[in-house]
Design a protein around this motif. Structure first.
Motif, PDB file in Angstrom:
ATOM      1  N   LEU A   1       7.534  -5.646   5.336  1.00 46.79           N
ATOM      2  CA  LEU A   1       7.578  -4.348   6.009  1.00 46.79           C
ATOM      3  C   LEU A   1       8.290  -4.523   7.350  1.00 46.79           C
ATOM      4  O   LEU A   1       8.344  -5.628   7.905  1.00 46.79           O
ATOM      5  CB  LEU A   1       6.161  -3.796   6.229  1.00 46.79           C
ATOM      6  CG  LEU A   1       5.339  -3.477   4.975  1.00 46.79           C
ATOM      7  CD1 LEU A   1       4.009  -2.851   5.375  1.00 46.79           C
ATOM      8  CD2 LEU A   1       6.094  -2.559   4.029  1.00 46.79           C
TER       9      LEU A   1
ATOM     10  N   LEU B   1       8.210   6.264   8.348  1.00 48.99           N
ATOM     11  CA  LEU B   1       8.300   4.969   9.011  1.00 48.99           C
ATOM     12  C   LEU B   1       8.091   5.102  10.517  1.00 48.99           C
ATOM     13  O   LEU B   1       7.436   4.258  11.141  1.00 48.99           O
ATOM     14  CB  LEU B   1       9.665   4.340   8.731  1.00 48.99           C
ATOM     15  CG  LEU B   1       9.935   3.956   7.271  1.00 48.99           C
ATOM     16  CD1 LEU B   1      11.383   3.500   7.097  1.00 48.99           C
ATOM     17  CD2 LEU B   1       8.973   2.882   6.799  1.00 48.99           C
TER      18      LEU B   1
ATOM     19  N   GLY C   1      -1.749   2.742   5.121  1.00 44.70           N
ATOM     20  CA  GLY C   1      -0.784   2.465   4.064  1.00 44.70           C
ATOM     21  C   GLY C   1      -0.668   3.651   3.135  1.00 44.70           C
ATOM     22  O   GLY C   1      -1.632   4.386   2.919  1.00 44.70           O
ATOM     23  N   THR C   2       0.514   3.855   2.583  1.00 43.76           N
ATOM     24  CA  THR C   2       0.695   4.981   1.673  1.00 43.76           C
ATOM     25  C   THR C   2      -0.037   4.765   0.355  1.00 43.76           C
ATOM     26  O   THR C   2      -0.249   5.708  -0.396  1.00 43.76           O
ATOM     27  CB  THR C   2       2.191   5.229   1.413  1.00 43.76           C
ATOM     28  OG1 THR C   2       2.845   3.972   1.173  1.00 43.76           O
ATOM     29  CG2 THR C   2       2.848   5.887   2.620  1.00 43.76           C
TER      30      THR C   2
ATOM     31  N   THR D   1       4.421   1.246   3.299  1.00 45.25           N
ATOM     32  CA  THR D   1       5.018   2.357   4.062  1.00 45.25           C
ATOM     33  C   THR D   1       6.040   3.084   3.192  1.00 45.25           C
ATOM     34  O   THR D   1       7.117   3.459   3.649  1.00 45.25           O
ATOM     35  CB  THR D   1       5.688   1.853   5.350  1.00 45.25           C
ATOM     36  OG1 THR D   1       6.679   0.870   5.018  1.00 45.25           O
ATOM     37  CG2 THR D   1       4.672   1.247   6.308  1.00 45.25           C
TER      38      THR D   1
ATOM     39  N   PHE E   1       4.344   5.391  11.154  1.00 48.79           N
ATOM     40  CA  PHE E   1       3.674   4.099  11.060  1.00 48.79           C
ATOM     41  C   PHE E   1       3.996   3.229  12.268  1.00 48.79           C
ATOM     42  O   PHE E   1       3.141   2.472  12.749  1.00 48.79           O
ATOM     43  CB  PHE E   1       4.069   3.386   9.765  1.00 48.79           C
ATOM     44  CG  PHE E   1       3.217   3.755   8.581  1.00 48.79           C
ATOM     45  CD1 PHE E   1       2.014   3.114   8.348  1.00 48.79           C
ATOM     46  CD2 PHE E   1       3.609   4.759   7.707  1.00 48.79           C
ATOM     47  CE1 PHE E   1       1.210   3.454   7.275  1.00 48.79           C
ATOM     48  CE2 PHE E   1       2.817   5.111   6.622  1.00 48.79           C
ATOM     49  CZ  PHE E   1       1.622   4.467   6.404  1.00 48.79           C
TER      50      PHE E   1
ATOM     51  N   GLU F   1      -2.333   8.550   6.856  1.00 52.32           N
ATOM     52  CA  GLU F   1      -1.055   8.977   7.418  1.00 52.32           C
ATOM     53  C   GLU F   1      -0.771  10.456   7.194  1.00 52.32           C
ATOM     54  O   GLU F   1       0.117  11.023   7.837  1.00 52.32           O
ATOM     55  CB  GLU F   1       0.089   8.129   6.830  1.00 52.32           C
ATOM     56  CG  GLU F   1       0.508   8.477   5.417  1.00 52.32           C
ATOM     57  CD  GLU F   1      -0.400   7.882   4.345  1.00 52.32           C
ATOM     58  OE1 GLU F   1      -0.121   8.090   3.149  1.00 52.32           O
ATOM     59  OE2 GLU F   1      -1.396   7.204   4.702  1.00 52.32           O
TER      60      GLU F   1
ATOM     61  N   VAL G   1      -1.716  -2.848   7.511  1.00 49.42           N
ATOM     62  CA  VAL G   1      -0.776  -1.886   6.925  1.00 49.42           C
ATOM     63  C   VAL G   1      -0.343  -2.435   5.573  1.00 49.42           C
ATOM     64  O   VAL G   1       0.307  -3.472   5.481  1.00 49.42           O
ATOM     65  CB  VAL G   1       0.441  -1.641   7.826  1.00 49.42           C
ATOM     66  CG1 VAL G   1       1.412  -0.674   7.140  1.00 49.42           C
ATOM     67  CG2 VAL G   1       0.016  -1.076   9.175  1.00 49.42           C
TER      68      VAL G   1
END
Length: 461
Positions: A232, A210, A120-121, A195, A213, A177, A192
């Motif tokens: 998401l 995206l 996850g961001t 994103t 991910f 990521e 997750v």
């Protein structure tokens, strides 16, 4: 490549949070470990105290002789933050050493075990550390490679107990990521959390984030499970069973959320029932949502609801994630690693909910020129939640300055009651004049180095 072909392990960038966790794994497992980093920190001091040989000059001669004389037996692990022009990187490539990115080696280690990967961001460090704590506290044989120092264990690495079959060991991995590092992982279970657009210096556009991910979730093992934040758009990119969670809706969510004595208390609703009265010592609406995700994956692998409640209630958080530095009747100082507008908004909203009767002063250190350029408006909007804002200069990290990119891009659009800019050297004096009773420091740079001084400044009589 197999690890048993190497005798020595060398780290280029050993002081990074992810690199240091790997270094500890090799050290514990009997490998001589050495490395380079740009600067000495509390973390590198700890690694040296644990027996690792570390130097801080770009000097090939400081690499231990036993490593240099045995290129075939030495594995060099490097972080993408180290430039290809680094003298040691050039030396290793020209002298026949095996070089691997941190993510490649992490994938190799995790692949021997049953992996829970948390991506996850934002939110992945707290969520992965919650998962690891639930498992360890519940007696599950697990290892963990985390992106922060846990307050429960004082480390970013948990070592599993010996096992005849490593697949019986659960490995909790923070799946990063950045530089698409998480694509070396093939987990059985994945979470997750988000994103959002981030690391656009690497990806260029949100669409590429995206896409990355999507590739990550497509690598979940057959028969595996994806725990995805509700709304998401990743479900159609994986063959795994998809289960959704969020703060208020999904297969897993919280209810009866309330604040009691500056702590968040909630019930975790899951498909088989409810885990009631979970009290988080580490507060925040975002942390409740992270706890829902952690509880969901723990339930999936067979941890009992009672054990999950006990573990989450005893969870003490991660350093620099909603960390109380000072908490008295007169003054509160909280530090947080937030470095994306969504994280800043979640953090400040939670602080406001905890202390509705206090005026909130926020000190923010932007992280990276590219991130400031890309999200200046978002940072200004999220910081405007605070009553007063003090904005520091940009922390450059791995980047060179960009023309026209300064903190002013954020500052001009902040709508708080008061705002000012200052340098790190001026901050203590600014705070002393303001005398705030609720101060938060925010950022992923070196703002935490100022905390001891700020704490002393706020020890009001």
């Amino acid at each position: 490549m197999t690890l048993d072909q190497f005798k020595y392990i060398y780290f280029l960038g050993i002081g990074g949070i992810g690199m240091s966790a790997l270094a500890r794994w090799f050290q514990v497992n009997g490998y001589p470990v050495a490395g380079y980093d740009k600067t000495s920190t509390n973390l590198t001091d700890t690694l040296q105290a644990e027996g690792m040989t570390i130097h801080f000059a770009e000097d090939v001669d400081q690499i231990p002789v036993s490593f240099r004389e045995n290129p075939a037996a030495t594995l060099v692990i490097y972080t993408p933050a180290v430039p290809k022009t680094h003298p040691e990187y050039i030396y290793f490539t020209e002298h026949g050493f095996t070089l691997q990115k941190r993510s490649q080696v992490l994938g190799l280690l995790a692949g021997q075990m049953t992996t829970i990967a948390v991506a996850g961001t934002h939110g992945k460090t707290t969520t992965s550390s919650m998962v690891a704590h639930i498992l360890r506290n519940s007696g599950v044989n697990c290892a963990a490679f985390l992106g922060g120092i846990t307050n429960n264990y004082g480390t970013n690495f948990l070592l599993n107990e010996p096992a005849d079959d490593l697949r019986s060991v659960i490995c909790v991995v923070e799946a990063d990521e950045f530089d698409r590092s998480f694509l070396t992982l093939f987990p059985k279970y994945a979470i997750v959390t988000s994103t959002d657009a981030d690391h656009l210096d690497i990806y260029g556009a949100h669409e590429a984030v995206l896409e990355s991910f999507g590739l990550f979730v497509s690598q979940i093992e057959q028969g595996g499970v994806l725990f995805m934040k509700k709304d998401l758009t990743l479900a159609d990119q994986t063959a795994a069973t998809v289960k959704q969670y969020s703060l208020k809706a999904g297969d897993y969510y919280s209810q009866n959320l309330r604040i009691e004595q500056a702590a968040f208390v909630f019930d975790l609703v899951h498909p088989q029932g409810i885990i009631s009265d979970i009290q988080l010592v580490v507060p925040g609406f975002h942390n409740v949502e992270n706890a829902v995700a952690a509880g969901a994956v723990a339930l999936e692998i067979g941890v009992s609801p009672e054990a999950i409640r006990a573990a989450l209630t005893s969870y003490r958080g991660v350093r620099r994630r909603f960390e109380y530095i000072l908490k008295t009747d007169r003054a509160v100082l909280i530090d947080d690693y937030a470095h994306h507008p969504a994280e800043v908004e979640a953090f400040l909203s939670s602080v406001k909910a905890l202390y509705p009767d206090r005026e909130l002063t926020a000190v923010f250190q932007p992280h990276l020129f590219s991130r400031t350029r890309d999200f200046a408006a978002g940072f200004a909007k999220s910081l405007s939640i605070a009553d007063n804002v003090v904005l520091l200069d940009i922390y450059p990290a791995r980047e060179l300055p960009m023309e026209g990119v300064t903190s002013e891009l954020i500052f001009r659009d902040i709508k708080s009651k008061s705002k000012q800019q200052c340098t790190k050297a001026e901050l203590a004096s600014v705070v002393q004049k303001m005398r705030p009773d609720l101060l938060v420091t925010i950022g992923a740079g070196d703002i935490d180095q100022l905390l001891p001084t700020l704490k002393n400044t706020m020890m009001y009589q």
